[in-house]
Design a protein around this motif. Structure first.
Motif, PDB file in Angstrom:
ATOM      1  N   SER A   1       0.941  -1.264   0.095  1.00  0.00           N
ATOM      2  CA  SER A   1      -0.112   0.066   0.012  1.00  0.00           C
ATOM      3  C   SER A   1       0.744   1.155   0.123  1.00  0.00           C
ATOM      4  N   PRO A   2       0.595   2.263  -0.816  1.00  0.00           N
ATOM      5  CA  PRO A   2       1.308   3.598  -0.856  1.00  0.00           C
ATOM      6  C   PRO A   2       1.314   4.063   0.496  1.00  0.00           C
ATOM      7  N   VAL A   3       2.163   4.681   0.769  1.00  0.00           N
ATOM      8  CA  VAL A   3       2.449   5.674   2.148  1.00  0.00           C
ATOM      9  C   VAL A   3       1.428   6.872   2.265  1.00  0.00           C
ATOM     10  N   ASP A   4       0.775   7.255   1.351  1.00  0.00           N
ATOM     11  CA  ASP A   4      -0.172   8.052   1.366  1.00  0.00           C
ATOM     12  C   ASP A   4      -1.544   7.701   1.712  1.00  0.00           C
ATOM     13  N   SER A   5      -1.517   6.249   1.907  1.00  0.00           N
ATOM     14  CA  SER A   5      -3.030   5.725   2.028  1.00  0.00           C
ATOM     15  C   SER A   5      -3.166   5.301   3.570  1.00  0.00           C
ATOM     16  N   GLU A   6      -4.283   5.365   3.919  1.00  0.00           N
ATOM     17  CA  GLU A   6      -4.414   5.100   5.527  1.00  0.00           C
ATOM     18  C   GLU A   6      -3.704   3.961   5.824  1.00  0.00           C
ATOM     19  N   ARG A   7      -3.905   2.669   5.037  1.00  0.00           N
ATOM     20  CA  ARG A   7      -3.371   1.316   5.565  1.00  0.00           C
ATOM     21  C   ARG A   7      -1.612   1.439   5.357  1.00  0.00           C
ATOM     22  N   GLY A   8      -1.396   2.135   4.362  1.00  0.00           N
ATOM     23  CA  GLY A   8      -0.116   2.085   4.001  1.00  0.00           C
ATOM     24  C   GLY A   8       0.590   2.964   5.115  1.00  0.00           C
TER      25      GLY A   8
END
Length: 190
Positions: free
Chosen positions: A35-42
């Motif tokens: 998951s990308p760092v700018d997603s909540e999960r990431g």
């Protein structure tokens, strides 16, 4: 560095120095959060990984993340989101720590069963005119005794050491070793 390809590309051949392909091959073995760092999960996964050990805090410090405990708690509780610069730093800190943490496993995997068999694909000569074509084929070699040094050099981003290690590897190819100082790719299953 072996030197027969001093003017690689002069006649249209395409490739990269073998040590670059070696480093890229090791890098591909490092897996982590998709998951990308700018997603909540990431972001949550990276923060959990980085705050689980002293090494994670040290990685954040090396990446330039200097924050108060209050800010970190707000990030962890998802009350606040890091700005773009800190997201980039968190991602860099995560991958740097991940690389360090998997280095020991990489050494074990690459050294198991007496070494790792690699496939060396020669430079791409599809754009080279026939008179300048070199008779090169894909070569396979079992590499032993260099993996600890190769992983250490990769981890330290030591290009000189990786180049020397690549030269050691290709000398096992016999008299035609210099033709593989540049390659299109290398691969292995470890």
């Amino acid at each position: 560095m072996a030197g027969r390809w001093m003017n690689l590309g002069q006649y249209g051949a395409e490739g990269v120095p073998g040590w670059v392909a070696l480093g890229a091959g090791i890098e591909r073995m490092v897996t982590g959060i998709e998951s990308p760092v700018d997603s909540e999960r990431g972001l949550a996964a990276r923060l959990r990984y980085l705050t689980a050990s002293d090494a994670g805090y040290e990685a954040m410090d090396r990446a330039g993340i200097h924050l108060t405990p209050r800010t970190l708690i707000a990030w962890l509780a998802e009350e606040r989101t890091p700005n773009r610069a800190n997201l980039t730093r968190l991602d860099a800190a995560y991958w740097e720590l991940r690389r360090r943490n998997v280095a020991t496993d990489l050494k074990r995997r690459l050294n198991s069963r007496g070494g790792t068999r690699i496939e060396i694909n020669p430079v791409d000569q599809s754009r080279v005119a026939r008179p300048h074509w070199r008779d090169l084929s894909t070569r396979t070699i079992n590499v032993r005794g260099v993996w600890d040094a190769a992983v250490d050099a990769w981890l330290a981003e030591d290009e000189t050491a990786l180049d020397a290690i690549w030269d050691d590897i290709i000398t096992g190819l016999g008299s035609d070793y210099d033709a593989y100082s540049n390659v299109s790719s290398i691969g292995w299953a470890a």
